[in-house]
Design a protein around this motif. Structure first.
Motif, PDB file in Angstrom:
ATOM      1  N   PHE A 144     -38.995   8.273 -37.120  1.00  0.00           N
ATOM      2  CA  PHE A 144     -40.176   8.107 -36.968  1.00  0.00           C
ATOM      3  C   PHE A 144     -40.416   8.836 -38.694  1.00  0.00           C
ATOM      4  O   PHE A 144     -40.054   7.742 -39.805  1.00  0.00           O
ATOM      5  N   VAL A 145     -39.549   9.733 -38.987  1.00  0.00           N
ATOM      6  CA  VAL A 145     -39.827   9.737 -40.707  1.00  0.00           C
ATOM      7  C   VAL A 145     -38.948   9.590 -41.410  1.00  0.00           C
ATOM      8  O   VAL A 145     -38.936   8.926 -42.859  1.00  0.00           O
ATOM      9  N   ALA A 146     -37.606   9.468 -41.014  1.00  0.00           N
ATOM     10  CA  ALA A 146     -36.591   8.887 -41.598  1.00  0.00           C
ATOM     11  C   ALA A 146     -37.180   7.067 -42.070  1.00  0.00           C
ATOM     12  O   ALA A 146     -36.902   6.872 -43.517  1.00  0.00           O
ATOM     13  N   LYS A 147     -37.318   6.811 -40.912  1.00  0.00           N
ATOM     14  CA  LYS A 147     -38.186   5.241 -41.338  1.00  0.00           C
ATOM     15  C   LYS A 147     -39.110   5.135 -42.601  1.00  0.00           C
ATOM     16  O   LYS A 147     -39.693   4.428 -42.891  1.00  0.00           O
ATOM     17  N   LYS A 148     -39.915   6.025 -42.082  1.00  0.00           N
ATOM     18  CA  LYS A 148     -41.066   6.491 -42.901  1.00  0.00           C
ATOM     19  C   LYS A 148     -40.789   6.452 -44.881  1.00  0.00           C
ATOM     20  O   LYS A 148     -41.031   6.145 -45.187  1.00  0.00           O
ATOM     21  N   ARG A 153     -39.431   4.673 -50.339  1.00  0.00           N
ATOM     22  CA  ARG A 153     -38.075   4.038 -51.354  1.00  0.00           C
ATOM     23  C   ARG A 153     -38.495   3.041 -51.558  1.00  0.00           C
ATOM     24  O   ARG A 153     -38.169   2.530 -52.787  1.00  0.00           O
ATOM     25  N   THR A 154     -38.193   1.588 -50.285  1.00  0.00           N
ATOM     26  CA  THR A 154     -38.163   0.454 -50.490  1.00  0.00           C
ATOM     27  C   THR A 154     -39.498  -0.081 -51.619  1.00  0.00           C
ATOM     28  O   THR A 154     -39.437  -0.579 -52.344  1.00  0.00           O
ATOM     29  N   ILE A 155     -40.520   0.656 -51.329  1.00  0.00           N
ATOM     30  CA  ILE A 155     -41.970   0.182 -51.808  1.00  0.00           C
ATOM     31  C   ILE A 155     -41.993   0.308 -53.141  1.00  0.00           C
ATOM     32  O   ILE A 155     -42.299  -0.299 -54.467  1.00  0.00           O
ATOM     33  N   SER A 156     -41.166   1.709 -53.837  1.00  0.00           N
ATOM     34  CA  SER A 156     -40.659   2.445 -54.921  1.00  0.00           C
ATOM     35  C   SER A 156     -40.616   1.731 -55.564  1.00  0.00           C
ATOM     36  O   SER A 156     -40.205   1.556 -56.448  1.00  0.00           O
ATOM     37  N   SER A 157     -38.836   1.797 -55.058  1.00  0.00           N
ATOM     38  CA  SER A 157     -38.275   0.880 -55.900  1.00  0.00           C
ATOM     39  C   SER A 157     -38.482  -0.819 -55.905  1.00  0.00           C
ATOM     40  O   SER A 157     -38.478  -1.590 -56.988  1.00  0.00           O
TER      41      SER A 157
END
Length: 160
Positions: A144-148, A153-157
């Protein structure tokens, strides 16, 4: 650690209690019916420390279905090994109670060495199953933490 004994034959239940005391398991709760045990478990904190259930019954081919239903109810409610204490040894019927969720059985007349061995195996299984569940829970939390983190990271990139 607690043990739950469900049985109506008082001499057999007393002998089971005596054997549990001999192997240093003093916290034993006895009920004459599955329904009484279920009602007690629902209203108590015992279910958190319950490690073993012994269903002491006079099993016959005719009441095998009823016994399987009792086992099924217990297995659906709580994930604790259930041992069947019985005099009955017919393979077909024993197979049916294993399919219903019985972990193992103890044959009467009771033999202390046999009893002790079966109990030790069931308790070892219970400890390993509990450990496995804890590890699975930790893995799920890590995922769960890794997915979050990956989503952030995807959103910030994308924003960059």
């Amino acid at each position: 650690m607690s043990v739950l004994i469900i049985g109506s034959v008082s001499n057999d239940v007393l002998r089971l209690q005596k054997y549990f005391h001999r192997i240093s398991i003093p916290n034993i709760h006895c009920f004459s019916t599955t329904e009484a045990a279920m009602n007690y478990l629902v209203d108590s904190s015992l279910k958190d420390e319950l490690e073993l259930i012994v269903l002491d019954t006079k099993m016959t081919l005719s009441n095998c279905e009823e016994i399987c239903q009792h086992i099924h109810v217990l297995k659906n409610w709580i994930d604790v090994p259930i041992l069947l204490s019985t005099t009955y040894e017919k393979n077909i019927t024993i197979d049916r109670v294993f399919e219903a969720g019985i972990f193992d059985f103890i044959l009467k007349p009771f033999d202390f060495t046999h009893f002790k061995t079966r109990i030790q195996v069931a308790l070892k299984y219970q400890k390993e199953a509990t450990l496995r569940k804890q590890q699975e829970s930790m893995i799920q939390k890590d995922l769960f933490v890794a997915k979050k983190f990956q989503k952030e990271r995807t959103i910030s990139s994308i924003k960059s």
